[in-house]
Scaffold this motif. Structure first.
Motif, PDB file in Angstrom:
ATOM      1  N   PHE A 280       0.869  -1.173   0.000  1.00 58.12           N
ATOM      2  CA  PHE A 280       0.000   0.000   0.000  1.00 58.12           C
ATOM      3  C   PHE A 280       0.905   1.221   0.000  1.00 58.12           C
ATOM      4  CE2 PHE A 280      -2.432  -3.392   1.870  1.00 58.12           C
ATOM      5  CZ  PHE A 280      -3.628  -3.296   1.179  1.00 58.12           C
ATOM      6  N   VAL A 281       0.551   2.207  -0.801  1.00 62.92           N
ATOM      7  CA  VAL A 281       1.365   3.407  -0.935  1.00 62.92           C
ATOM      8  C   VAL A 281       0.570   4.592  -0.411  1.00 62.92           C
ATOM      9  CG1 VAL A 281       2.598   4.897  -2.551  1.00 62.92           C
ATOM     10  CG2 VAL A 281       2.492   2.429  -2.965  1.00 62.92           C
ATOM     11  N   GLY A 282       1.179   5.336   0.494  1.00 63.00           N
ATOM     12  CA  GLY A 282       0.565   6.550   1.025  1.00 63.00           C
ATOM     13  C   GLY A 282       1.286   7.758   0.485  1.00 63.00           C
ATOM     14  N   LEU A 283       0.525   8.753   0.043  1.00 60.09           N
ATOM     15  CA  LEU A 283       1.106   9.967  -0.510  1.00 60.09           C
ATOM     16  C   LEU A 283       0.645  11.169   0.301  1.00 60.09           C
ATOM     17  CD1 LEU A 283       0.380   9.272  -4.292  1.00 60.09           C
ATOM     18  CD2 LEU A 283       2.491   8.807  -3.038  1.00 60.09           C
ATOM     19  N   ASP A 284       1.591  11.939   0.810  1.00 54.25           N
ATOM     20  CA  ASP A 284       1.309  13.180   1.527  1.00 54.25           C
ATOM     21  C   ASP A 284       1.658  14.308   0.566  1.00 54.25           C
ATOM     22  OD1 ASP A 284       0.741  15.095   3.404  1.00 54.25           O
ATOM     23  OD2 ASP A 284       2.521  14.714   4.627  1.00 54.25           O
ATOM     24  N   VAL A 285       0.641  14.857  -0.079  1.00 53.54           N
ATOM     25  CA  VAL A 285       0.840  15.784  -1.192  1.00 53.54           C
ATOM     26  C   VAL A 285       0.885  17.231  -0.706  1.00 53.54           C
ATOM     27  CG1 VAL A 285      -0.111  16.557  -3.397  1.00 53.54           C
ATOM     28  CG2 VAL A 285      -0.361  14.163  -2.708  1.00 53.54           C
TER      29      VAL A 285
ATOM     30  N   VAL B 138       5.913  15.563  -2.798  1.00 52.00           N
ATOM     31  CA  VAL B 138       5.031  14.478  -2.374  1.00 52.00           C
ATOM     32  C   VAL B 138       5.882  13.535  -1.524  1.00 52.00           C
ATOM     33  CG1 VAL B 138       3.571  12.554  -3.109  1.00 52.00           C
ATOM     34  CG2 VAL B 138       3.656  14.640  -4.491  1.00 52.00           C
ATOM     35  N   SER B 139       5.502  13.348  -0.264  1.00 48.65           N
ATOM     36  CA  SER B 139       6.174  12.388   0.603  1.00 48.65           C
ATOM     37  C   SER B 139       5.503  11.043   0.418  1.00 48.65           C
ATOM     38  CB  SER B 139       6.087  12.822   2.065  1.00 48.65           C
ATOM     39  OG  SER B 139       6.744  14.050   2.246  1.00 48.65           O
ATOM     40  N   VAL B 140       6.316   9.998   0.306  1.00 47.36           N
ATOM     41  CA  VAL B 140       5.798   8.671  -0.021  1.00 47.36           C
ATOM     42  C   VAL B 140       6.129   7.703   1.104  1.00 47.36           C
ATOM     43  CG1 VAL B 140       5.839   6.822  -1.736  1.00 47.36           C
ATOM     44  CG2 VAL B 140       6.241   9.191  -2.454  1.00 47.36           C
ATOM     45  N   ALA B 141       5.135   6.910   1.504  1.00 51.35           N
ATOM     46  CA  ALA B 141       5.337   5.839   2.469  1.00 51.35           C
ATOM     47  C   ALA B 141       4.753   4.567   1.879  1.00 51.35           C
ATOM     48  CB  ALA B 141       4.658   6.156   3.794  1.00 51.35           C
ATOM     49  N   VAL B 142       5.340   3.434   2.223  1.00 50.37           N
ATOM     50  CA  VAL B 142       4.825   2.150   1.756  1.00 50.37           C
ATOM     51  C   VAL B 142       4.582   1.240   2.958  1.00 50.37           C
ATOM     52  CG1 VAL B 142       5.889   2.265  -0.526  1.00 50.37           C
ATOM     53  CG2 VAL B 142       7.148   1.237   1.344  1.00 50.37           C
TER      54      VAL B 142
ATOM     55  N   SER C 204       9.114   4.891   5.284  1.00 49.72           N
ATOM     56  CA  SER C 204       9.194   6.023   4.370  1.00 49.72           C
ATOM     57  C   SER C 204       9.900   5.574   3.092  1.00 49.72           C
ATOM     58  CB  SER C 204       9.979   7.162   5.013  1.00 49.72           C
ATOM     59  OG  SER C 204      10.192   8.193   4.073  1.00 49.72           O
ATOM     60  N   PHE C 205       9.386   6.000   1.960  1.00 54.96           N
ATOM     61  CA  PHE C 205       9.997   5.657   0.674  1.00 54.96           C
ATOM     62  C   PHE C 205      10.692   6.870   0.077  1.00 54.96           C
ATOM     63  CE2 PHE C 205       9.969   4.064  -3.749  1.00 54.96           C
ATOM     64  CZ  PHE C 205      10.437   2.786  -3.514  1.00 54.96           C
ATOM     65  N   GLY C 206      10.554   8.023   0.733  1.00 51.35           N
ATOM     66  CA  GLY C 206      11.235   9.223   0.280  1.00 51.35           C
ATOM     67  C   GLY C 206      10.286  10.324  -0.136  1.00 51.35           C
ATOM     68  N   THR C 207      10.842  11.335  -0.761  1.00 45.70           N
ATOM     69  CA  THR C 207      10.093  12.499  -1.222  1.00 45.70           C
ATOM     70  C   THR C 207      10.431  12.740  -2.681  1.00 45.70           C
ATOM     71  OG1 THR C 207      10.187  13.459   0.994  1.00 45.70           O
ATOM     72  CG2 THR C 207       9.667  14.951  -0.804  1.00 45.70           C
ATOM     73  N   VAL C 208       9.398  13.053  -3.469  1.00 43.81           N
ATOM     74  CA  VAL C 208       9.595  13.369  -4.882  1.00 43.81           C
ATOM     75  C   VAL C 208       8.969  14.723  -5.173  1.00 43.81           C
ATOM     76  CG1 VAL C 208       9.647  10.949  -5.601  1.00 43.81           C
ATOM     77  CG2 VAL C 208       7.490  12.180  -5.630  1.00 43.81           C
TER      78      VAL C 208
END
Length: 59
Positions: free
Chosen positions: A6-11, A16-20, A31-35
């Motif tokens: 499941f991927v969570g996006l904090d926009v 966009v911060s990404v968590a899995v 945390s998967f990082g920030t793009v």
């Protein structure tokens, strides 16, 4: 690998911060990082997740 995550996006406006989270009950969340908040960066993120062997879908 071929597992589900499941991927969570904090926009935000610029990023966009990404968590899995693993698709199992009690699975690890990390945390998967920030793009950058740009279509190209999101496409690259999706490609990276798919390349890592995760099954991607939408709900």
């Amino acid at each position: 690998m071929n597992s589900t995550i499941f991927v969570g996006l904090d926009v935000h406006k610029a990023t966009v911060s990404v968590a899995v989270a693993e698709g199992t009950r009690g699975g690890e969340v990390r945390s998967f990082g920030t793009v950058a908040n740009r279509a190209e960066a999101i496409e690259k993120l999706v490609g990276r997740l798919a390349r890592d062997g995760y099954r991607l879908g939408s709900v």
